[in-house]
Design a protein around this motif. Structure first.
Motif, mmCIF file in Angstrom:
data_model
loop_
_atom_site.group_PDB
_atom_site.id
_atom_site.type_symbol
_atom_site.label_atom_id
_atom_site.label_comp_id
_atom_site.label_asym_id
_atom_site.label_seq_id
_atom_site.Cartn_x
_atom_site.Cartn_y
_atom_site.Cartn_z
ATOM 1 N N ALA A 98 0.841 -1.188 0.000
ATOM 2 C CA ALA A 98 0.000 0.000 0.000
ATOM 3 C C ALA A 98 0.876 1.239 0.000
ATOM 4 C CB ALA A 98 -0.904 -0.006 1.230
ATOM 5 N N ASN A 101 -3.844 5.153 1.841
ATOM 6 C CA ASN A 101 -5.157 4.604 2.183
ATOM 7 C C ASN A 101 -6.041 5.698 2.760
ATOM 8 O OD1 ASN A 101 -7.174 2.487 2.745
ATOM 9 N ND2 ASN A 101 -6.782 3.063 4.874
ATOM 10 N N TYR A 108 -7.354 -1.343 8.327
ATOM 11 C CA TYR A 108 -5.997 -0.899 8.013
ATOM 12 C C TYR A 108 -5.231 -0.442 9.241
ATOM 13 C CZ TYR A 108 -4.513 -1.126 3.152
ATOM 14 O OH TYR A 108 -4.030 -1.563 1.951
ATOM 15 N N ILE A 132 -2.012 4.414 -5.287
ATOM 16 C CA ILE A 132 -2.296 4.013 -3.907
ATOM 17 C C ILE A 132 -1.735 2.628 -3.598
ATOM 18 C CG2 ILE A 132 -4.374 5.423 -3.786
ATOM 19 C CD1 ILE A 132 -5.976 2.790 -4.080
ATOM 20 N N ALA A 167 -5.192 -4.693 -1.571
ATOM 21 C CA ALA A 167 -5.462 -3.262 -1.424
ATOM 22 C C ALA A 167 -6.535 -3.028 -0.364
ATOM 23 C CB ALA A 167 -5.900 -2.669 -2.758
ATOM 24 N N TRP A 168 -7.374 -4.037 -0.109
ATOM 25 C CA TRP A 168 -8.472 -3.921 0.855
ATOM 26 C C TRP A 168 -8.505 -5.080 1.857
ATOM 27 C CZ3 TRP A 168 -8.941 -3.986 -4.494
ATOM 28 C CH2 TRP A 168 -9.130 -2.748 -5.112
ATOM 29 N N GLY A 410 -1.054 -4.190 4.122
ATOM 30 C CA GLY A 410 -1.513 -3.135 3.269
ATOM 31 C C GLY A 410 -0.534 -3.170 2.188
#
Length: 456
Positions: A98, A101, A108, A132, A167-168, A410
């Motif tokens: 990541a 965010n 996170y 991102i 990413a999530w 992340g």
């Protein structure tokens, strides 16, 4: 509060053809040429030898890559996907990191607790770009089945699905007493081995409750995001998320390949047998328990973005020459990765390839009999030998699963966790290495090392 990078609408922007870089001002990562689906860059060793598993080391490799890319392409993507002609460190098959965010309610804050690159729940380490997240997919040849000339769709389904999913996913805790980390498995960034995820690329399994205190999972050919995955990705309303379950107190794992048929730990990933049966206690979970622990997702469905711009790049050494057949294979790998991922979301999300070019590509070097000057590594099939599957650089493969190692929380992840050969095992989610065909000659079915220039 970081920018809401994913909320803005996206427009399709096509690369218009090769862009020139002022070599006098060029940095360590220099643009070489535009292919159909991706752009090629030369690396002076900055990217190849970056220490991706510390904050300083990661950005020492990433920022020159971003700068070199943006010198040759518009800033119009949320993710950058990197393939290379060289390998990541041993034990890491791919990773996600990541870069920013601004999404609440997906856990996170927990990722920031253990990922050495993520500074806080909400952050923005790329103020000069929209990016991102970065996916490092490792040596592109690893997407070729060992000993064959075929692209490995299973590996794409697992690795690309998991890395972009990171990413999530997968960090949320649950309320309801007892173990708040019930859902979490490998590196606290993948799902519990004993969680029914219906075959998520971020792990867990498609468990069947046999009704007698035992549960069985079969090997999967392809992976698909679960309802919980889609909720956390902003692609499903919580009212649509069906309850699921986790098997607690696992015992009597008769299909285990571990000594004395011991049951794998919850942080394990794949198993070797064609099917795996375990006895245990079913613990049902609802989306309300996740929301009680993490709060509601913001932005929430249907306001969360469902279309994502991605830029694809190939990073090579300056003296390496790839031939047209090899470039065509990489183009196909990118196409399949995009199509599979959209399918894994059940069509709820879309990807725009920002580095796609509709312009004809001038033919270059053709392979007449063998390989390019790139690295041809050999390796074991990820589902054979040791019980490890896609992993991140943070897990040891001591369980029954066949894991492969990738990225982060992340951050990095690939489809299994395992020993990372000295890399910081607390950094992100990753997959264990999946080796390519012993020689790329297997891909091209050619024998000699000769090339000719196209006569056009």
């Amino acid at each position: 509060m970081p920018r809401l990078a994913l909320v803005a609408p996206f427009a399709l922007v096509l690369a218009s053809g090769p862009l020139l870089v002022d070599t006098a001002q060029a940095g360590p990562v220099q643009f070489v040429e535009q292919r159909k689906n991706f752009m090629v860059f030369d690396d002076d060793g900055t990217v190849e030898h970056a220490n991706w598993f510390s904050r300083t080391g990661f950005y020492g490799g990433y920022y020159p890559l971003e700068e070199g890319f943006l010198a040759a392409h518009p800033d119009d993507a949320q993710f950058i996907v990197v393939y290379s002609t060289f390998d990541l460190v041993d034990g890491v098959g791919a990773f996600y990191q990541a870069l920013a965010n601004d999404v609440a309610g997906i856990g996170y804050s927990h990722a920031a607790d253990f990922d050495p690159v993520i500074p806080a729940e909400f952050f923005d380490d790329t103020p000069n770009s929209q990016f991102i997240g970065m996916l490092h997919m490792n040596n592109w040849r690893k997407f070729i089945k060992t000993g064959t000339e075929e692209i490995d769709d299973w590996w794409i389904s697992l690795v690309f699905g998991q890395e972009l999913g990171h990413a999530w996913l997968a960090f949320p805790h649950v309320a309801g007493g007892g173990n708040t980390e019930l859902l979490l498995g490998r590196s606290q960034a993948h799902w519990n081995f004993y969680m029914h995820t219906n075959g998520s690329p971020v792990e867990g399994h498609r468990w069947t409750d046999n009704g007698d205190g035992t549960f069985t999972a079969d090997k999967l050919d392809q992976f698909e995001f679960s309802d919980l995955d889609l909720y956390l990705m902003g692609l499903m309303d919580p009212s649509e998320v069906k309850p699921w379950f986790v098997i607690e107190d696992p015992h009597d794992c008769i299909d285990s390949a571990l000594p004395n048929q011991a049951c794998p730990e919850p942080n394990s990933f794949l198993f070797k047998a064609e099917s795996f049966t375990v006895s245990g206690t079913r613990r049902d979970v609802t989306i309300d328990e996740v929301i009680q622990a993490e709060g509601e997702r913001v932005p929430a469905y249907p306001d969360a973005p469902n279309e994502f711009g991605i830029s694809f790049v190939l990073v090579k050494r300056p003296d390496e020459v790839l031939c047209e057949e090899e470039y065509a294979v990489i183009d196909e790998i990118v196409d399949r990765s995009i199509n599979m991922w959209v399918g894994q979301t059940r069509g709820r999300a879309n990807i725009i390839n920002r580095t796609f070019s509709a312009d004809p590509i001038r033919p270059g070097v053709f392979c007449e009999a063998a390989t390019s000057t790139g690295t041809d590594d050999t390796g074991a099939d990820p589902t054979g030998g040791d019980d490890t599957g896609p992993t991140e650089p943070t897990t040891t493969a001591t369980t029954d699963p066949t894991t492969s190692s990738s990225g982060s929380s992340g951050g990095r992840d690939e489809d299994s966790d395992g020993d990372t050969g000295g890399s910081n095992t607390d950094s992100g989610c990753g997959c264990r290495s999946h080796e390519p065909a012993p020689a790329f000659a297997l891909l091209l079915a050619l024998a000699a090392v000769r090339r000719r220039r196209d006569r056009t």
